[in-house]
Design a protein around this motif. Sequence first.
Motif: not given
Length: 738
Positions: A427-430, A461-463, A513-518, A525-532
Amino acid sequence: MRTLVLLRGLPGAGKSTWIKEQGLEPYTLSADQIRLLTQPPQLSVNGKPEISSKHDHKVWSLLFELLTARMERGDFTVIDATHVTSKSISQYKSLATSYRYRVYVVDFTQVPLETALLQNRGREPHKVVKESVLYQMNERLKTEKVPSWVTVLTPEEYPAIMTYQPRSFDQYEAIHVFGDIHGCYTALNTYLQGDLKENELYIFAGDLLDRGIENKEVLEWMLAHRECRNVIVIEGNHDQHLYKYAHEEKVRSNMFNRHTAPEIAEAGFDLKELRKFVRTFHQLTYFTYHGQTFLVTHGGLAHLPEELLHVSAQQLIHGVGEYSDDIDHLFVQNTSGLDIIQIHGHRNLYRLPIQAAERSYNLEGQVEFGGQLRVLKITAGGIETHEIDNPVYRASENKQPVFVQPNLTLDDFLAHLDQHEYVQELKLPHDISSFNFTKKAFSERQWDEINVKARGLFINMTSKQIVSRSYNKFFNIDERPETRMQHLVNHLQFPVTVYDKANGYLGTVGFNDIKDELVFTSKSYTSHVKQNQHAAWVEELFYATFDDVQVDYIKSYVRDNHVSLVFEVILPEKDPHIITYDHDQLILLDIVKRQLSYEKEPFAEVKRLSEQLGMRCKQQVAVFHDWTSFYKWYQSVSHDDTIKEEGYVIEDNSGFMTKLKLPYYQFWKQMRSIKQRVADKRSTQKYMQALQTAEQARFYTWLLEQDPVNVRNCSIIELRSQFEQTEAGHLNNDGINA
């Protein structure tokens, strides 16, 4: 080959010494050695150790058990025993007849009794035989004769007679060598176009019957020509079924029992005539023709041994190594410098042409499946190759498995992922979750159509939308049953395209799409998880590579086309691997649709997009339109250690993918493992056993001489550079000293 050599003579006559001098120890069954295996030396009444003969019944029972096992394989065998009586020699006749062995006696009876007595006294104490026994044996030797069915040789005659030399066939105007016929008479008759010519030789390389549907006609033709002196039939593995059938023995072949045997029985062939025919089978044909040497076997050899007589019939018939081995290229490689041509049938998994290698001809053309009967015509002017189409064959009985791809919704698929033992969710951010196969799946090689998709799969997991995805998991050549060569030869769909494989790590750029971002991802991991760091590095390098206009274009592209961009991420300083690069870069590999079923854009679109963005994309190395050209390329690159790349990705016309890792990369990857163990001062024994080349040994020795701190802190690329500089220095010094 099916040859049994019996030694005959007194103890102390020099039989065992002669065996050693002739290099025959690996092929010898020794009665005395088996006695020692049964019971160690025993003390005699005079206090000296001796080999006991009390258990000779067990000794000879074991010797014959071992001999039978050897004869079943057609192994060349020597028996080291005295064989004083005619009866002791005749005990081998039944086995020799059953297994079609030629029997020779090497006769040491010309050695004087006095010499044997003298040499007996000089033997090791436990091997000394009572002299009274030698006197008794000597008297028996004077009266006992060697049976007439055995060929007698003196020790001096043996080396010249018992060596397999090529025969000259220069008397023939032409030599025809036929590959596997497999009961396909129409193709055979098409080539022959009438009867045989007396001044030409006809060699059949085995597998006359079975699988085809004209076994009766082929067998009739063979029986009609079995006494022709210009016909040679080499025994193939399917011909062994005919031999057993003719001798009313059990045949262990469903195909033969279901189809061939009933066809033969219905035709009413005389078993006595069949037995006469199968006794004419040869194990090989070794000949010279107008200055050129040829070796014809059914199964194919990997090299020319010093003595062909010592090769087992089983290997001549079934071939050396595994059925999947490329025996043609191995033969050429192992006989470099020898002017000899190999001809064989039996196996051709790789669909090689008749001239499969420079000096090796493969006559297996799948004639029984509607392929071709392959024939060589050899004349003084050279070698002609012929392929005769076979229009008469049995339709395949094999039902192809049907794979039904379930039309799963994303919710259904998520339920499968949740219950899957070899898939883990992170489970990751956003509200994003990543799904990847577990380490256990990798170590235990547990793969199915669910967890191969769980590789770089990121879902909001929301959309309930896939925000980014990479490839399905795909495997190295020979890593899985479906990527082994014997599978690929039948399942690759051409054309096949080969791409280069850069040596970094995978990163993807998708869209939320929800955040309208790359969305930037790597390694679960995604880049939002800074420890990775790896995913963060993808984002960092992305913005360093593209300007604002390009970023906006990419954002629109991945959003509107509902795709992910898959990159190879090259970071020589931050994340060095094996291959040397001089700068950071993103390499566009593919454009994968963000949907459950794996689909990607064609390479032309990848190339167009990369050119528009002014960046590098994967390179197309080659396109192959048939198996033979593909396999020749594979053979050349898979053994080429001068190609300093990780390897290649191979993709067929259906989208199936596999990959090939090159020797240079594999070597230095192995050295990286050793480097780490040396730095940690852990055992390297397992890796040392794998060191096979001089360079591997030199690097390992050099590594042990280095400062452990330097070894620990340096990448394998840096250590390789230091090692190569040291090697270059040694070469320069050697040149100066010279």
